[in-house]
Write an enzyme that holds these catalytic residues in place. Structure first.
Site, PDB file in Angstrom:
ATOM      1  N   TYR A   1       0.831  -1.201   0.000  1.00 21.24           N
ATOM      2  CA  TYR A   1       0.000   0.000   0.000  1.00 21.24           C
ATOM      3  C   TYR A   1       0.870   1.258   0.000  1.00 21.24           C
ATOM      4  O   TYR A   1       1.927   1.299   0.627  1.00 21.24           O
ATOM      5  CB  TYR A   1      -0.917   0.022   1.219  1.00 21.24           C
ATOM      6  CG  TYR A   1      -2.056  -0.962   1.174  1.00 21.24           C
ATOM      7  CD1 TYR A   1      -2.266  -1.798   0.081  1.00 21.24           C
ATOM      8  CD2 TYR A   1      -2.940  -1.076   2.241  1.00 21.24           C
ATOM      9  CE1 TYR A   1      -3.302  -2.698   0.052  1.00 21.24           C
ATOM     10  CE2 TYR A   1      -3.991  -1.980   2.223  1.00 21.24           C
ATOM     11  CZ  TYR A   1      -4.163  -2.797   1.132  1.00 21.24           C
ATOM     12  OH  TYR A   1      -5.197  -3.698   1.113  1.00 21.24           O
TER      13      TYR A   1
ATOM     14  N   SER B   1     -14.121  -3.740   0.502  1.00 27.59           N
ATOM     15  CA  SER B   1     -14.961  -3.076  -0.503  1.00 27.59           C
ATOM     16  C   SER B   1     -16.451  -3.317  -0.263  1.00 27.59           C
ATOM     17  O   SER B   1     -17.175  -3.772  -1.147  1.00 27.59           O
ATOM     18  CB  SER B   1     -14.595  -3.542  -1.919  1.00 27.59           C
ATOM     19  OG  SER B   1     -15.119  -2.659  -2.893  1.00 27.59           O
ATOM     20  N   PRO B   2     -16.964  -2.996   0.930  1.00 25.32           N
ATOM     21  CA  PRO B   2     -18.389  -3.205   1.209  1.00 25.32           C
ATOM     22  C   PRO B   2     -19.315  -2.363   0.341  1.00 25.32           C
ATOM     23  O   PRO B   2     -20.494  -2.689   0.210  1.00 25.32           O
ATOM     24  CB  PRO B   2     -18.519  -2.830   2.691  1.00 25.32           C
ATOM     25  CG  PRO B   2     -17.386  -1.884   2.936  1.00 25.32           C
ATOM     26  CD  PRO B   2     -16.258  -2.398   2.080  1.00 25.32           C
ATOM     27  N   LEU B   3     -18.787  -1.298  -0.273  1.00 27.03           N
ATOM     28  CA  LEU B   3     -19.605  -0.449  -1.147  1.00 27.03           C
ATOM     29  C   LEU B   3     -19.203  -0.582  -2.617  1.00 27.03           C
ATOM     30  O   LEU B   3     -19.621   0.216  -3.457  1.00 27.03           O
ATOM     31  CB  LEU B   3     -19.516   1.023  -0.706  1.00 27.03           C
ATOM     32  CG  LEU B   3     -19.923   1.304   0.738  1.00 27.03           C
ATOM     33  CD1 LEU B   3     -19.824   2.795   1.029  1.00 27.03           C
ATOM     34  CD2 LEU B   3     -21.332   0.791   1.029  1.00 27.03           C
TER      35      LEU B   3
ATOM     36  N   GLY C   1     -16.400  -0.059  -4.324  1.00 31.32           N
ATOM     37  CA  GLY C   1     -15.727   1.100  -4.899  1.00 31.32           C
ATOM     38  C   GLY C   1     -16.589   2.340  -4.999  1.00 31.32           C
ATOM     39  O   GLY C   1     -16.365   3.200  -5.856  1.00 31.32           O
ATOM     40  N   GLY C   2     -17.585   2.469  -4.107  1.00 34.96           N
ATOM     41  CA  GLY C   2     -18.463   3.640  -4.108  1.00 34.96           C
ATOM     42  C   GLY C   2     -19.755   3.432  -4.863  1.00 34.96           C
ATOM     43  O   GLY C   2     -20.657   4.278  -4.805  1.00 34.96           O
TER      44      GLY C   2
ATOM     45  N   LEU D   1     -22.231   1.544  -4.244  1.00 32.94           N
ATOM     46  CA  LEU D   1     -23.375   1.434  -3.347  1.00 32.94           C
ATOM     47  C   LEU D   1     -23.460   2.594  -2.354  1.00 32.94           C
ATOM     48  O   LEU D   1     -24.203   2.528  -1.381  1.00 32.94           O
ATOM     49  CB  LEU D   1     -23.303   0.103  -2.581  1.00 32.94           C
ATOM     50  CG  LEU D   1     -23.288  -1.140  -3.480  1.00 32.94           C
ATOM     51  CD1 LEU D   1     -22.918  -2.385  -2.694  1.00 32.94           C
ATOM     52  CD2 LEU D   1     -24.647  -1.314  -4.173  1.00 32.94           C
ATOM     53  N   GLY D   2     -22.745   3.658  -2.642  1.00 29.67           N
ATOM     54  CA  GLY D   2     -22.743   4.815  -1.745  1.00 29.67           C
ATOM     55  C   GLY D   2     -23.577   5.972  -2.246  1.00 29.67           C
ATOM     56  O   GLY D   2     -23.297   7.124  -1.914  1.00 29.67           O
ATOM     57  N   GLY D   3     -24.610   5.662  -3.039  1.00 28.77           N
ATOM     58  CA  GLY D   3     -25.432   6.734  -3.599  1.00 28.77           C
ATOM     59  C   GLY D   3     -24.787   7.344  -4.825  1.00 28.77           C
ATOM     60  O   GLY D   3     -24.863   8.560  -5.049  1.00 28.77           O
TER      61      GLY D   3
END
Length: 327
Positions: free
Chosen positions: A53, A211-213, A215-216, A218-220
């Protein structure tokens, strides 16, 4: 903050795991330290990083950022369960990648130096090395545990059968073996329901999701695109999915609006509600984004939400790990 055991181990970790991929790269050092302090102050005791990273600057940079934060004192290192990873390429040199005994031990020592610590709580194999025999891998890992440099061993991005194979080899050595597997998992990407989660449940391996969303996505994302605030979410995996399954995201955001919940909070709450899931890695780029993750902890998805989400994003293994099996 809610805590749980990491797999079958006695180690207790917070259900939110602070991912560090953005620290020092997409956030400056001041904001990175603010995020770390805020997370720990709010009860997060689980940090995740990797030796590669920070590659945008140089590989190992993020571990150095964490080392700088630990050096600020006040028991910062002692308060957290620290996970890092080994396996991906650190250079073009022949033995600077994979899971050879040489590379595992050298990588551990290098991570310890960058992190400014004497031990790694969770040393995770970042990917499968098809050329590394398990006898060699476990000889290296057992040595590091005996030396006190590593406390527990985990995997990341492993298929279910490989987790089983690894643990069977560890059992024959009378080693503790794997205590966690870190996999991508969200409402959109549900393939680990077929084999990875069942394998982990069988062997007492905790599942830590990343990555629960997605990569964004599922974040609206659609709303943010209309507002011109999508930023990084308007790139990469999120846009790839949007090009082929836009209507699913339209339905998801419409559902969230009807239920009066934020998409990002429902997406994260859904992941944390799944049996077998120990914790989810969140990688905020700001303290405000981290605040949203804390709100997700208070959201308990209802059966109505589960069924509605399964209609939009069908389970990967209906009847094995579908809604009915988990209810």
């Amino acid at each position: 903050m809610e805590y749980t055991h990491l797999g079958r181990s006695a180690l207790r970790v917070s259900r939110l795991c602070l991912g560090t991929l953005n620290l020092g790269v997409r956030t400056d050092l001041e904001e990175s330290y603010r995020i770390l302090d805020m997370a720990v102050d709010r009860g997060v005791n689980f940090l995740d990083t990797a030796n590669i990273y920070g590659w945008q600057r140089h590989k190992g940079f993020t571990e150095e950022v964490l080392g700088g934060w630990f050096a600020k004192g006040s028991g910062r290192r002692e308060k957290v369960v620290l996970g890092t990873k080994v396996g991906n390429e650190m250079s073009d040199a022949a033995n600077e990648s994979g899971l050879s005994m040489r590379h595992i031990i050298a990588s551990c020592d290098a991570s310890l130096r960058r992190l400014g610590t004497e031990w790694i709580d969770l040393f995770q194999m970042h990917r499968v090395d098809w050329h590394a025999p398990w006898e060699e891998v476990w000889q290296a890992m057992d040595l590091l545990v005996q030396q006190g440099k590593v406390r527990y061993v985990g995997t990341s991005n492993f298929p279910g059968w490989h987790i089983a194979e690894a643990q069977e080899h560890a059992n024959r050595r009378h080693s503790l073996g794997i205590v966690s597997e870190q996999s991508v998992y969200n409402i959109v990407t549900r393939h680990i329901e077929s084999e990875v989660i069942p394998a982990c449940q069988r062997y007492g391996v905790g599942v830590v999701t990343w990555s629960p969303l997605h990569g964004g996505l599922l974040g609206g994302l659609l709303r943010k695109m209309e507002e011109g605030t999508a930023g990084k979410s308007a790139q990469g995996r999120a846009q790839d999915f949007l090009r082929t399954d836009r209507q699913a995201i339209v339905a998801f955001e419409s559902l969230c609006k009807r239920l009066a919940v934020e998409p990002a909070e429902l997406g994260l709450a859904w992941v944390l509600s799944r049996p077998g899931v120990t914790a989810s890695v969140v990688g905020p780029r700001s303290a405000e984004q981290l605040e949203g993750a804390f709100r997700a902890l208070q959201l308990e998805p209802t059966e109505e939400m589960f069924h509605a989400l399964d209609e939009i994003f069908p389970p990967a293994a209906k009847g094995v790990l579908g809604t009915e099996a988990w209810a």
